[in-house]
Scaffold this motif. Structure first.
Motif, PDB file in Angstrom:
ATOM      1  N   TRP A   1       6.142 112.344  45.350  1.00  0.00           N
ATOM      2  CA  TRP A   1       5.470 113.560  45.816  1.00  0.00           C
ATOM      3  C   TRP A   1       4.747 113.262  47.123  1.00  0.00           C
ATOM      4  O   TRP A   1       3.546 113.031  47.180  1.00  0.00           O
ATOM      5  CB  TRP A   1       4.518 114.096  44.758  1.00  0.00           C
ATOM      6  CG  TRP A   1       4.218 115.549  44.973  1.00  0.00           C
ATOM      7  CD1 TRP A   1       3.061 116.082  45.445  1.00  0.00           C
ATOM      8  CD2 TRP A   1       5.106 116.642  44.746  1.00  0.00           C
ATOM      9  NE1 TRP A   1       3.168 117.450  45.540  1.00  0.00           N
ATOM     10  CE2 TRP A   1       4.412 117.822  45.116  1.00  0.00           C
ATOM     11  CE3 TRP A   1       6.423 116.748  44.283  1.00  0.00           C
ATOM     12  CZ2 TRP A   1       5.001 119.087  45.021  1.00  0.00           C
ATOM     13  CZ3 TRP A   1       6.999 118.007  44.188  1.00  0.00           C
ATOM     14  CH2 TRP A   1       6.295 119.152  44.553  1.00  0.00           C
ATOM     15  N   LEU A   2       5.534 113.236  48.197  1.00  0.00           N
ATOM     16  CA  LEU A   2       5.070 112.850  49.519  1.00  0.00           C
ATOM     17  C   LEU A   2       5.633 113.802  50.560  1.00  0.00           C
ATOM     18  O   LEU A   2       6.591 114.545  50.298  1.00  0.00           O
ATOM     19  CB  LEU A   2       5.572 111.434  49.856  1.00  0.00           C
ATOM     20  CG  LEU A   2       5.116 110.286  48.965  1.00  0.00           C
ATOM     21  CD1 LEU A   2       5.969 109.041  49.250  1.00  0.00           C
ATOM     22  CD2 LEU A   2       3.641 109.985  49.208  1.00  0.00           C
ATOM     23  N   SER A   3       5.081 113.731  51.752  1.00  0.00           N
ATOM     24  CA  SER A   3       5.702 114.408  52.883  1.00  0.00           C
ATOM     25  C   SER A   3       7.114 113.873  53.065  1.00  0.00           C
ATOM     26  O   SER A   3       7.374 112.677  52.883  1.00  0.00           O
ATOM     27  CB  SER A   3       4.888 114.141  54.155  1.00  0.00           C
ATOM     28  OG  SER A   3       5.660 114.419  55.311  1.00  0.00           O
TER      29      SER A   3
ATOM     30  N   SER B   1      -0.350 118.586  44.430  1.00  0.00           N
ATOM     31  CA  SER B   1       0.023 117.850  43.226  1.00  0.00           C
ATOM     32  C   SER B   1       1.339 118.360  42.662  1.00  0.00           C
ATOM     33  O   SER B   1       1.590 119.570  42.641  1.00  0.00           O
ATOM     34  CB  SER B   1      -1.056 117.985  42.154  1.00  0.00           C
ATOM     35  OG  SER B   1      -0.629 117.415  40.924  1.00  0.00           O
ATOM     36  N   VAL B   2       2.153 117.446  42.190  1.00  0.00           N
ATOM     37  CA  VAL B   2       3.416 117.830  41.565  1.00  0.00           C
ATOM     38  C   VAL B   2       3.181 118.717  40.353  1.00  0.00           C
ATOM     39  O   VAL B   2       3.982 119.602  40.045  1.00  0.00           O
ATOM     40  CB  VAL B   2       4.230 116.577  41.168  1.00  0.00           C
ATOM     41  CG1 VAL B   2       3.533 115.775  40.071  1.00  0.00           C
ATOM     42  CG2 VAL B   2       5.642 116.957  40.721  1.00  0.00           C
TER      43      VAL B   2
ATOM     44  N   SER C   1      14.830 121.410  33.507  1.00  0.00           N
ATOM     45  CA  SER C   1      15.602 120.588  34.449  1.00  0.00           C
ATOM     46  C   SER C   1      14.751 119.538  35.139  1.00  0.00           C
ATOM     47  O   SER C   1      15.251 118.482  35.518  1.00  0.00           O
ATOM     48  CB  SER C   1      16.254 121.478  35.515  1.00  0.00           C
ATOM     49  OG  SER C   1      17.226 122.328  34.961  1.00  0.00           O
ATOM     50  N   THR C   2      13.463 119.841  35.336  1.00  0.00           N
ATOM     51  CA  THR C   2      12.601 118.957  36.113  1.00  0.00           C
ATOM     52  C   THR C   2      11.270 118.734  35.404  1.00  0.00           C
ATOM     53  O   THR C   2      10.862 119.523  34.543  1.00  0.00           O
ATOM     54  CB  THR C   2      12.314 119.552  37.507  1.00  0.00           C
ATOM     55  OG1 THR C   2      11.659 120.822  37.359  1.00  0.00           O
ATOM     56  CG2 THR C   2      13.593 119.724  38.304  1.00  0.00           C
ATOM     57  N   ILE C   3      10.598 117.664  35.802  1.00  0.00           N
ATOM     58  CA  ILE C   3       9.285 117.356  35.230  1.00  0.00           C
ATOM     59  C   ILE C   3       8.460 116.561  36.238  1.00  0.00           C
ATOM     60  O   ILE C   3       8.996 115.722  36.970  1.00  0.00           O
ATOM     61  CB  ILE C   3       9.427 116.555  33.914  1.00  0.00           C
ATOM     62  CG1 ILE C   3       8.056 116.365  33.248  1.00  0.00           C
ATOM     63  CG2 ILE C   3      10.142 115.224  34.140  1.00  0.00           C
ATOM     64  CD1 ILE C   3       8.135 115.793  31.850  1.00  0.00           C
ATOM     65  N   GLY C   4       7.164 116.845  36.286  1.00  0.00           N
ATOM     66  CA  GLY C   4       6.248 116.041  37.073  1.00  0.00           C
ATOM     67  C   GLY C   4       5.876 114.786  36.303  1.00  0.00           C
ATOM     68  O   GLY C   4       5.714 114.822  35.082  1.00  0.00           O
ATOM     69  N   VAL C   5       5.753 113.674  37.016  1.00  0.00           N
ATOM     70  CA  VAL C   5       5.494 112.385  36.379  1.00  0.00           C
ATOM     71  C   VAL C   5       4.432 111.623  37.159  1.00  0.00           C
ATOM     72  O   VAL C   5       4.455 111.609  38.395  1.00  0.00           O
ATOM     73  CB  VAL C   5       6.783 111.533  36.306  1.00  0.00           C
ATOM     74  CG1 VAL C   5       6.492 110.152  35.712  1.00  0.00           C
ATOM     75  CG2 VAL C   5       7.862 112.244  35.504  1.00  0.00           C
ATOM     76  N   GLN C   6       3.531 110.972  36.427  1.00  0.00           N
ATOM     77  CA  GLN C   6       2.569 110.053  37.033  1.00  0.00           C
ATOM     78  C   GLN C   6       2.730 108.689  36.378  1.00  0.00           C
ATOM     79  O   GLN C   6       2.187 108.430  35.311  1.00  0.00           O
ATOM     80  CB  GLN C   6       1.139 110.550  36.853  1.00  0.00           C
ATOM     81  CG  GLN C   6       0.077 109.596  37.393  1.00  0.00           C
ATOM     82  CD  GLN C   6       0.173 109.378  38.887  1.00  0.00           C
ATOM     83  OE1 GLN C   6      -0.231 110.233  39.663  1.00  0.00           O
ATOM     84  NE2 GLN C   6       0.713 108.248  39.297  1.00  0.00           N
TER      85      GLN C   6
ATOM     86  N   TYR D   1       2.276 106.798  43.486  1.00  0.00           N
ATOM     87  CA  TYR D   1       2.603 108.192  43.756  1.00  0.00           C
ATOM     88  C   TYR D   1       2.954 108.990  42.494  1.00  0.00           C
ATOM     89  O   TYR D   1       3.548 108.485  41.560  1.00  0.00           O
ATOM     90  CB  TYR D   1       3.778 108.332  44.743  1.00  0.00           C
ATOM     91  CG  TYR D   1       3.717 107.461  45.957  1.00  0.00           C
ATOM     92  CD1 TYR D   1       2.643 107.523  46.847  1.00  0.00           C
ATOM     93  CD2 TYR D   1       4.737 106.555  46.233  1.00  0.00           C
ATOM     94  CE1 TYR D   1       2.600 106.713  47.975  1.00  0.00           C
ATOM     95  CE2 TYR D   1       4.712 105.753  47.355  1.00  0.00           C
ATOM     96  CZ  TYR D   1       3.641 105.829  48.228  1.00  0.00           C
ATOM     97  OH  TYR D   1       3.604 105.024  49.331  1.00  0.00           O
ATOM     98  N   GLU D   2       2.571 110.258  42.546  1.00  0.00           N
ATOM     99  CA  GLU D   2       3.126 111.215  41.603  1.00  0.00           C
ATOM    100  C   GLU D   2       4.610 111.378  41.925  1.00  0.00           C
ATOM    101  O   GLU D   2       5.041 111.166  43.059  1.00  0.00           O
ATOM    102  CB  GLU D   2       2.420 112.574  41.740  1.00  0.00           C
ATOM    103  CG  GLU D   2       0.979 112.579  41.290  1.00  0.00           C
ATOM    104  CD  GLU D   2       0.350 113.959  41.401  1.00  0.00           C
ATOM    105  OE1 GLU D   2       1.005 114.891  41.918  1.00  0.00           O
ATOM    106  OE2 GLU D   2      -0.812 114.112  40.977  1.00  0.00           O
TER     107      GLU D   2
END
Length: 232
Positions: free
Chosen positions: A72-74, A108-109, A160-165, A171-172
């Motif tokens: 989760w970056l530029s 934040s993701v 289909s997708t998930i945010g992860v830490q 990085y997230e």
């Protein structure tokens, strides 16, 4: 189950054979549906493959590209997988390929999960033609990390997708889930080096997905996996 493993001394040799197989599968998808989709993974291992494919004459304008995961970056950041793919693959003859980003400008993701999910909604009913996964030393794949509190959800959710830490990596992350990755016509694991060969050996020796998430893809029959490995 038996995993088909293709072993090469050099990355150059692997790229020749693997690249030809990828193009044949994408061509088959285009012939059947008028277009094809491929999912790449990030990291240093696929760079030579990206550069090899980018130089091949192909109907790239009929190919949609997305990532198995991203940080989760530029997209300008050196650690961004999107930056990696755009720099090393969507160039030269492959510059006409379509790309679907997995990131947004949200801080934040976890504030962007629904946005990214909606971005992939038009692909939900169609299997990916080709999915190429990588593997970390801890047995993670995509951003499905054994150390993250999102592990069980990533392995079980129908999304289909998930945010992860992750707790052992920076990085997230945003990741495609197990279910979405397995909705594929052809699945590959691309690894390099003796150490990754040992990790793969360990992963094949047990079926505990919580310990090594790559096992969720190695020990399944929905989309049998083929391994491409190079020594150097």
């Amino acid at each position: 189950m038996t995993i088909n493993q293709n072993k090469f001394e050099t990355s150059t040799e692997l790229c020749q054979v693997f690249g030809a197989q990828i193009l044949a599968l994408l061509e088959k998808g285009i012939a059947q549906k008028g277009q094809a989709t491929i999912v790449f993974s990030g990291g240093s291992t696929p760079k030579p493959l990206f550069e090899h494919l980018s130089k091949q004459d192909f109907q790239w304008e009929k190919v949609t590209v997305l990532l198995a995961d991203d940080r989760w970056l530029s997209t300008e950041h050196q650690d961004s997988n999107e930056n990696l793919v755009k720099t090393h693959f969507i160039q030269d003859k492959a510059s006409s390929a379509s790309f679907i980003s997995l990131v947004s400008e949200k801080a934040s993701v976890f504030d962007a999960e629904d946005e990214i999910e909606a971005r992939l909604e038009h692909l939900a009913s169609d299997a990916f033609d080709v999915v190429i996964l990588g593997m970390g030393d801890d047995g993670h794949t995509a951003s499905i990390f054994p150390c993250s509190s999102q592990l069980t959800t990533a392995l079980e959710t129908p999304r289909s997708t998930i945010g992860v830490q992750p707790t052992t990596a920076p990085y997230e992350r945003i990741s495609l889930t197990k279910q979405r990755l397995l909705n594929a016509r052809h699945m590959f694991l691309h690894i390099k080096g003796e150490s990754k060969a040992e990790v793969l050996k360990h992963a094949l020796a047990s079926q505990d997905e919580q310990e090594m998430p790559i096992r969720a893809f190695l020990h399944q029959t929905q989309t049998p996996m083929t391994v491409f490995w190079s020594k150097g």
